[in-house]
Design a protein around this motif. Sequence first.
Motif, PDB file in Angstrom:
ATOM      1  N   GLU A   1       0.835  -1.193   0.000  1.00  0.00           N
ATOM      2  CA  GLU A   1       0.000   0.000   0.000  1.00  0.00           C
ATOM      3  C   GLU A   1       0.872   1.245   0.000  1.00  0.00           C
ATOM      4  O   GLU A   1       2.001   1.239   0.500  1.00  0.00           O
ATOM      5  CB  GLU A   1      -0.911   0.058   1.241  1.00  0.00           C
ATOM      6  CG  GLU A   1      -1.864  -1.095   1.403  1.00  0.00           C
ATOM      7  CD  GLU A   1      -1.391  -2.049   2.464  1.00  0.00           C
ATOM      8  OE1 GLU A   1      -2.221  -2.734   3.074  1.00  0.00           O
ATOM      9  OE2 GLU A   1      -0.168  -2.113   2.675  1.00  0.00           O
ATOM     10  N   SER A   2       0.304   2.319  -0.513  1.00  0.00           N
ATOM     11  CA  SER A   2       0.946   3.629  -0.439  1.00  0.00           C
ATOM     12  C   SER A   2      -0.137   4.692  -0.563  1.00  0.00           C
ATOM     13  O   SER A   2      -1.279   4.392  -0.908  1.00  0.00           O
ATOM     14  CB  SER A   2       1.987   3.789  -1.550  1.00  0.00           C
ATOM     15  OG  SER A   2       1.371   3.685  -2.823  1.00  0.00           O
ATOM     16  N   GLY A   3       0.257   5.930  -0.254  1.00  0.00           N
ATOM     17  CA  GLY A   3      -0.652   7.043  -0.453  1.00  0.00           C
ATOM     18  C   GLY A   3      -1.263   7.627   0.806  1.00  0.00           C
ATOM     19  O   GLY A   3      -1.989   8.617   0.742  1.00  0.00           O
ATOM     20  N   GLY A   4      -0.989   7.023   1.951  1.00  0.00           N
ATOM     21  CA  GLY A   4      -1.525   7.573   3.183  1.00  0.00           C
ATOM     22  C   GLY A   4      -0.860   8.888   3.544  1.00  0.00           C
ATOM     23  O   GLY A   4       0.123   9.306   2.926  1.00  0.00           O
ATOM     24  N   GLY A   5      -1.412   9.547   4.558  1.00  0.00           N
ATOM     25  CA  GLY A   5      -0.827  10.798   4.997  1.00  0.00           C
ATOM     26  C   GLY A   5      -1.776  11.575   5.883  1.00  0.00           C
ATOM     27  O   GLY A   5      -2.793  11.048   6.345  1.00  0.00           O
ATOM     28  N   LEU A   6      -1.421  12.831   6.089  1.00  0.00           N
ATOM     29  CA  LEU A   6      -2.210  13.752   6.908  1.00  0.00           C
ATOM     30  C   LEU A   6      -3.019  14.660   5.981  1.00  0.00           C
ATOM     31  O   LEU A   6      -2.460  15.258   5.050  1.00  0.00           O
ATOM     32  CB  LEU A   6      -1.291  14.581   7.802  1.00  0.00           C
ATOM     33  CG  LEU A   6      -1.932  15.703   8.616  1.00  0.00           C
ATOM     34  CD1 LEU A   6      -2.911  15.131   9.638  1.00  0.00           C
ATOM     35  CD2 LEU A   6      -0.858  16.531   9.306  1.00  0.00           C
ATOM     36  N   VAL A   7      -4.300  14.774   6.253  1.00  0.00           N
ATOM     37  CA  VAL A   7      -5.169  15.608   5.424  1.00  0.00           C
ATOM     38  C   VAL A   7      -6.185  16.288   6.320  1.00  0.00           C
ATOM     39  O   VAL A   7      -6.572  15.743   7.370  1.00  0.00           O
ATOM     40  CB  VAL A   7      -5.841  14.758   4.324  1.00  0.00           C
ATOM     41  CG1 VAL A   7      -6.759  13.702   4.924  1.00  0.00           C
ATOM     42  CG2 VAL A   7      -6.575  15.621   3.316  1.00  0.00           C
ATOM     43  N   GLN A   8      -6.609  17.465   5.928  1.00  0.00           N
ATOM     44  CA  GLN A   8      -7.608  18.192   6.693  1.00  0.00           C
ATOM     45  C   GLN A   8      -9.004  17.627   6.425  1.00  0.00           C
ATOM     46  O   GLN A   8      -9.251  17.046   5.360  1.00  0.00           O
ATOM     47  CB  GLN A   8      -7.578  19.667   6.329  1.00  0.00           C
ATOM     48  CG  GLN A   8      -6.317  20.392   6.778  1.00  0.00           C
ATOM     49  CD  GLN A   8      -6.399  21.887   6.529  1.00  0.00           C
ATOM     50  OE1 GLN A   8      -7.206  22.360   5.734  1.00  0.00           O
ATOM     51  NE2 GLN A   8      -5.565  22.639   7.227  1.00  0.00           N
ATOM     52  N   PRO A   9      -9.900  17.794   7.367  1.00  0.00           N
ATOM     53  CA  PRO A   9     -11.295  17.368   7.113  1.00  0.00           C
ATOM     54  C   PRO A   9     -11.828  17.996   5.840  1.00  0.00           C
ATOM     55  O   PRO A   9     -11.597  19.182   5.584  1.00  0.00           O
ATOM     56  CB  PRO A   9     -12.032  17.867   8.352  1.00  0.00           C
ATOM     57  CG  PRO A   9     -10.995  17.906   9.421  1.00  0.00           C
ATOM     58  CD  PRO A   9      -9.719  18.308   8.736  1.00  0.00           C
ATOM     59  N   GLY A  10     -12.518  17.191   5.070  1.00  0.00           N
ATOM     60  CA  GLY A  10     -13.027  17.650   3.779  1.00  0.00           C
ATOM     61  C   GLY A  10     -12.075  17.421   2.632  1.00  0.00           C
ATOM     62  O   GLY A  10     -12.452  17.585   1.464  1.00  0.00           O
ATOM     63  N   GLY A  11     -10.846  17.028   2.954  1.00  0.00           N
ATOM     64  CA  GLY A  11      -9.846  16.813   1.921  1.00  0.00           C
ATOM     65  C   GLY A  11      -9.935  15.445   1.277  1.00  0.00           C
ATOM     66  O   GLY A  11     -10.856  14.666   1.562  1.00  0.00           O
ATOM     67  N   SER A  12      -8.959  15.163   0.410  1.00  0.00           N
ATOM     68  CA  SER A  12      -8.950  13.923  -0.354  1.00  0.00           C
ATOM     69  C   SER A  12      -7.587  13.254  -0.307  1.00  0.00           C
ATOM     70  O   SER A  12      -6.559  13.929  -0.156  1.00  0.00           O
ATOM     71  CB  SER A  12      -9.306  14.200  -1.824  1.00  0.00           C
ATOM     72  OG  SER A  12     -10.586  14.759  -1.965  1.00  0.00           O
ATOM     73  N   LEU A  13      -7.600  11.944  -0.423  1.00  0.00           N
ATOM     74  CA  LEU A  13      -6.396  11.142  -0.563  1.00  0.00           C
ATOM     75  C   LEU A  13      -6.720   9.979  -1.480  1.00  0.00           C
ATOM     76  O   LEU A  13      -7.872   9.520  -1.533  1.00  0.00           O
ATOM     77  CB  LEU A  13      -5.929  10.586   0.784  1.00  0.00           C
ATOM     78  CG  LEU A  13      -5.124  11.458   1.724  1.00  0.00           C
ATOM     79  CD1 LEU A  13      -4.869  10.702   3.040  1.00  0.00           C
ATOM     80  CD2 LEU A  13      -3.821  11.900   1.111  1.00  0.00           C
ATOM     81  N   THR A  14      -5.686   9.491  -2.163  1.00  0.00           N
ATOM     82  CA  THR A  14      -5.844   8.276  -2.959  1.00  0.00           C
ATOM     83  C   THR A  14      -4.831   7.246  -2.481  1.00  0.00           C
ATOM     84  O   THR A  14      -3.623   7.501  -2.489  1.00  0.00           O
ATOM     85  CB  THR A  14      -5.628   8.543  -4.451  1.00  0.00           C
ATOM     86  OG1 THR A  14      -6.590   9.493  -4.905  1.00  0.00           O
ATOM     87  CG2 THR A  14      -5.804   7.257  -5.247  1.00  0.00           C
ATOM     88  N   LEU A  15      -5.342   6.116  -2.035  1.00  0.00           N
ATOM     89  CA  LEU A  15      -4.488   5.001  -1.625  1.00  0.00           C
ATOM     90  C   LEU A  15      -4.287   4.060  -2.801  1.00  0.00           C
ATOM     91  O   LEU A  15      -5.194   3.869  -3.622  1.00  0.00           O
ATOM     92  CB  LEU A  15      -5.120   4.242  -0.465  1.00  0.00           C
ATOM     93  CG  LEU A  15      -5.481   5.053   0.773  1.00  0.00           C
ATOM     94  CD1 LEU A  15      -6.029   4.113   1.862  1.00  0.00           C
ATOM     95  CD2 LEU A  15      -4.308   5.843   1.285  1.00  0.00           C
ATOM     96  N   SER A  16      -3.100   3.463  -2.864  1.00  0.00           N
ATOM     97  CA  SER A  16      -2.786   2.479  -3.899  1.00  0.00           C
ATOM     98  C   SER A  16      -2.419   1.157  -3.259  1.00  0.00           C
ATOM     99  O   SER A  16      -1.805   1.132  -2.195  1.00  0.00           O
ATOM    100  CB  SER A  16      -1.604   2.962  -4.755  1.00  0.00           C
ATOM    101  OG  SER A  16      -1.894   4.180  -5.390  1.00  0.00           O
ATOM    102  N   CYS A  17      -2.801   0.093  -3.920  1.00  0.00           N
ATOM    103  CA  CYS A  17      -2.454  -1.260  -3.485  1.00  0.00           C
ATOM    104  C   CYS A  17      -1.859  -1.964  -4.701  1.00  0.00           C
ATOM    105  O   CYS A  17      -2.592  -2.385  -5.610  1.00  0.00           O
ATOM    106  CB  CYS A  17      -3.694  -1.984  -2.974  1.00  0.00           C
ATOM    107  SG  CYS A  17      -3.425  -3.721  -2.531  1.00  0.00           S
TER     108      CYS A  17
END
Length: 133
Positions: free
Chosen positions: A6-22
Amino acid sequence: QLQLVESGGGLVQPGGSLTLSCAASGLTLNHYAIGWFRQAPGKEREGVSCISTRDDNTYYADSVKGRFTISRDNAKNTVYLQMNSLKREDTAVYYCAALRLPSFVHTSFVGIYFFGRTDFDSWGQGTQVTVSS
């Protein structure tokens, strides 16, 4: 041997977006279900979403429906989890897992089958997602 990273995690503010990869290696993901779990501190592991590589049927937990989207890239042998409108309660370690999908399982029931099993073929190492201001 099938391995997932897996990759793509992190710190984000509420309402934000992230994309995780497997990303999968060792086997081509044909006739598998690939899914995402998450576990927050002090809480039980929760099934989030999964996808059938047979026909791209998907499943989402009610807690993420409408905000998260699971998809896959055959050429890259990778499954993605696009997470939008993130909430503090989405904070957790996210894990992907792979499970061979028997031919007798109709992919309309991929979520029930996948999240009802414990004998997964492979797990990733996990990636931390923190939603905080």
